[in-house]
Design an enzyme around this catalytic site. Sequence first.
Site, mmCIF file in Angstrom:
data_model
loop_
_atom_site.group_PDB
_atom_site.id
_atom_site.type_symbol
_atom_site.label_atom_id
_atom_site.label_comp_id
_atom_site.label_asym_id
_atom_site.label_seq_id
_atom_site.Cartn_x
_atom_site.Cartn_y
_atom_site.Cartn_z
ATOM 1 C CG HIS A 26 -32.027 -32.918 -13.191
ATOM 2 N ND1 HIS A 26 -31.964 -34.040 -12.575
ATOM 3 C CD2 HIS A 26 -31.725 -31.890 -12.069
ATOM 4 C CE1 HIS A 26 -31.441 -33.941 -11.213
ATOM 5 N NE2 HIS A 26 -31.681 -32.540 -11.004
ATOM 6 C CB SER B 182 -26.565 -34.018 -45.582
ATOM 7 O OG SER B 182 -27.343 -35.199 -46.010
ATOM 8 C CE LYS C 144 -29.085 -32.215 -40.915
ATOM 9 N NZ LYS C 144 -28.972 -33.844 -40.637
ATOM 10 C CD GLU D 47 -22.926 -35.673 -34.838
ATOM 11 O OE1 GLU D 47 -23.936 -35.876 -34.771
ATOM 12 O OE2 GLU D 47 -22.511 -35.436 -36.207
#
Length: 461
Positions: free
Chosen positions: A155, A276, A282, A289
Amino acid sequence: MTLWHGRLSGGTADVVMDYSVSLHFDRRLAHDDLRGSRAHVRGLGRGGLLSDEEVAVLLATLDRVEAELDDGTFVFEPDDEDIHTSVERRVTELAGDVGAKLHTGRSRNDQIATDLRLYAKRELAAVAGRVLDLQDVLVIRSKEAGDTYLPGYTHLQRAQPVLLAHHLLAHGWALARDVDRLVATVARLDVSPLGAGALAGSSLPLDPDGTGADLGFAGRFENSLDAVSDRDFVAEALFDLALLGVHLSRIGEELVLWSTEEFGFAVLDDAFATGSSMLPQKKNPDVAELARGKSGRLIGNLTGLLVTLKGLPLAYNRDLQEDKEPLFDSVDQSKLALAALSGLLATVTFVTERMEGAANGSSVAAVDLAEWLVEQGMPFRQAHSVVGGLVRDSLERHVPLAELVEAHPALGSDAVALLEPGVAVTRRTTPGSAGPEAVAVQFERFAHRLEADRIRVSALS
Ligand code: ARG
């Protein structure tokens, strides 16, 4: 000129050609198509439908067409509907009347089924090879990880400490099932459809057994209708790749989480991270992803094809032309994803202090306290309740769990030792468990399996 202009009068409307043309994607089957044609020509020779000389002329012409395709001098014509048309047109231009015999006893229906099986056999083996490469990376990283441990989660809540090697190998076993599925899919699709003709076979002396063997297939079709309409192998391949994609997406998701400041378990190598355009600070995990995101299109390719196939009457229908783009896309995307994730995982730095720090909280050893009580003779349910009470107490009264354990009549100082950092993970000793001894055995078994799978996969090509 289309291959079928004899039956129809006048020209075809431009939009029909625009709508139905498949050359822009099936041209990547050119080499498989030429291979199929060579086998077909030799079969026609064995059946006496072509003289030895005609066979030689056609084979030489097919070689020449292949050379033109390879060196970029092959000219595609506006009327070339698909790669089969292009090749046959060019063979006929070069070889004249003999060229006109190439398609004897053959239809594009058995031809495309043959081409696509040849492609799938080769490419699924190539994908499996890349899965093995990713597994190799997991083996290397598992070995390097040594006795490093981190929290195992259920979980997404810290549950019990596990070795990092155990965690990495968990993904390795899922990938081993992917290899297994790819190998099984290749074994099932290893059937030649050549000689099924348009749908019913032929009155001419074709040699499907011989052409199938010539192409390296394990056997030939049993039923000509099935041979030209069966796309199970494409659906199976798309499923295998979709599930592989799901596995890669789960690895990707963990790398996304682990590389957050919040987790801080992993630092991506700059070569596998992105920046970024606006925020100078960043460093983004785009590869991970994309592994997560692209699994969506792999699943889409599978569902799209299943919907295309659903309800199709026997035998060939033009709907089946819709099989190729999803297959090509899933193969291309899987190969890229595997290469990118392999690089990412090979270069990522695991922040072992962060991992172990997160796994050193005393409550992740709660079950060890309960199991210690079981060893002293207490029924597990009662032990669970005793320890659960101590954890609650510790949180409510802000008293360290160790103090409460020490003071508890059934526990005491021997039990407190279980809460020391790094102890709990060593107590996972059952087969397949997360502790050092069991993982050492698992590691050997995994390495063995990987070696055997390499042999199985290289036998495919
Ligand atoms: N381009 C077609 C396909 O991919 C080849 C077979 C065409 N057959 C036909 N009967 N029109 O399916």
